[in-house]
Design a protein around this motif. Structure first.
Motif, short mmCIF file in Angstrom:
data_model
loop_
_atom_site.label_atom_id
_atom_site.label_comp_id
_atom_site.label_asym_id
_atom_site.label_seq_id
_atom_site.Cartn_x
_atom_site.Cartn_y
_atom_site.Cartn_z
N MET A 1 -18.86 -1.37 17.27
CA MET A 1 -19.36 -2.13 18.39
C MET A 1 -18.37 -3.26 18.67
O MET A 1 -17.90 -3.93 17.77
CB MET A 1 -20.75 -2.70 18.06
N SER A 2 -18.09 -3.45 19.93
CA SER A 2 -17.10 -4.45 20.30
C SER A 2 -17.67 -5.86 20.15
O SER A 2 -18.88 -6.07 20.18
CB SER A 2 -16.63 -4.22 21.74
N GLU A 3 -16.75 -6.78 20.00
CA GLU A 3 -17.13 -8.20 19.86
C GLU A 3 -17.86 -8.70 21.10
O GLU A 3 -18.82 -9.46 21.01
CB GLU A 3 -15.86 -9.03 19.60
N GLN A 9 -25.47 -9.18 23.27
CA GLN A 9 -26.76 -8.93 22.63
C GLN A 9 -27.33 -10.22 22.05
O GLN A 9 -28.53 -10.46 22.13
CB GLN A 9 -26.61 -7.87 21.55
N ILE A 10 -26.46 -11.04 21.47
CA ILE A 10 -26.92 -12.32 20.91
C ILE A 10 -27.44 -13.22 22.01
O ILE A 10 -28.49 -13.84 21.88
CB ILE A 10 -25.79 -13.00 20.10
N LEU A 16 -34.40 -14.35 25.17
CA LEU A 16 -35.76 -13.88 24.91
C LEU A 16 -36.52 -14.87 24.04
O LEU A 16 -37.69 -15.18 24.31
CB LEU A 16 -35.72 -12.51 24.24
N LEU A 17 -35.87 -15.40 23.01
CA LEU A 17 -36.52 -16.38 22.14
C LEU A 17 -36.87 -17.66 22.90
O LEU A 17 -37.95 -18.23 22.71
CB LEU A 17 -35.63 -16.69 20.94
N VAL A 18 -35.98 -18.11 23.77
CA VAL A 18 -36.26 -19.30 24.58
C VAL A 18 -37.45 -19.04 25.50
O VAL A 18 -38.34 -19.87 25.65
CB VAL A 18 -35.01 -19.72 25.39
#
Length: 150
Positions: A1-3, A9-10, A16-18
């Motif tokens: 998976m590329s950087e 994704q992060i 989503l968390l916010v």
């Protein structure tokens, strides 16, 4: 998976968390700001003002905390649960025809309520009005409600 993909994704996960955190905060705020009803013996009056201008007054003794359950238990109003709470379709035997833009306007001592009947707290001595209206003219103002009370 590329950087780059990992960073995307992060970022999505953080967003989503916010969003979830903000939703939880809004639910807490709502919980603490919503009007709270108090159970216990009380006497209230519900006045139904019909489309023809006639009215019927219902003195009620109840232990319930909110108006909606009182209206249903006493057989004064019938309706359905809508997106904003209990929506009155029939009061004192008169049914509003939504096709004719008829509806029931709920006030307390002539002042428009900002809550649905099932989330309107009641206290001893309260007076509520269910007024039959025709037309969805949103230009209805507090002045109109005060005119009814006088």
């Amino acid at each position: 998976m590329s950087e780059q993909r990992k960073k995307a994704q992060i970022k999505s996960l953080l967003a989503l968390l916010v969003l979830l955190g903000a939703s939880a905060v809004m639910m807490l705020i709502y919980h603490f700001l919503v009007p709270q009803g108090i159970a216990g013996a009380k006497a209230i009056t519900v006045e139904v003002v019909h489309g023809d201008g006639s009215s019927q007054s219902f003195p009620i003794r109840t232990n319930k905390a909110y108006l909606g359950p009182v209206l249903a238990a006493e057989g004064i109003a019938e309706g359905e649960d809508g997106p904003f709470g209990f929506y009155i379709l029939t009061a004192d035997g008169e049914t509003a025809d939504e096709g004719k833009q008829q509806w029931w306007y709920v006030t307390q001592d002539g002042v428009m309520l900002n809550t649905a009947p099932d989330s309107t707290p009641i206290a001893d001595g309260d007076h509520f009005e269910l007024t039959f209206k025709t037309g969805y003219d949103m230009a209805l103002t507090q002045t109109d409600a005060y005119d009814h009370a006088s």
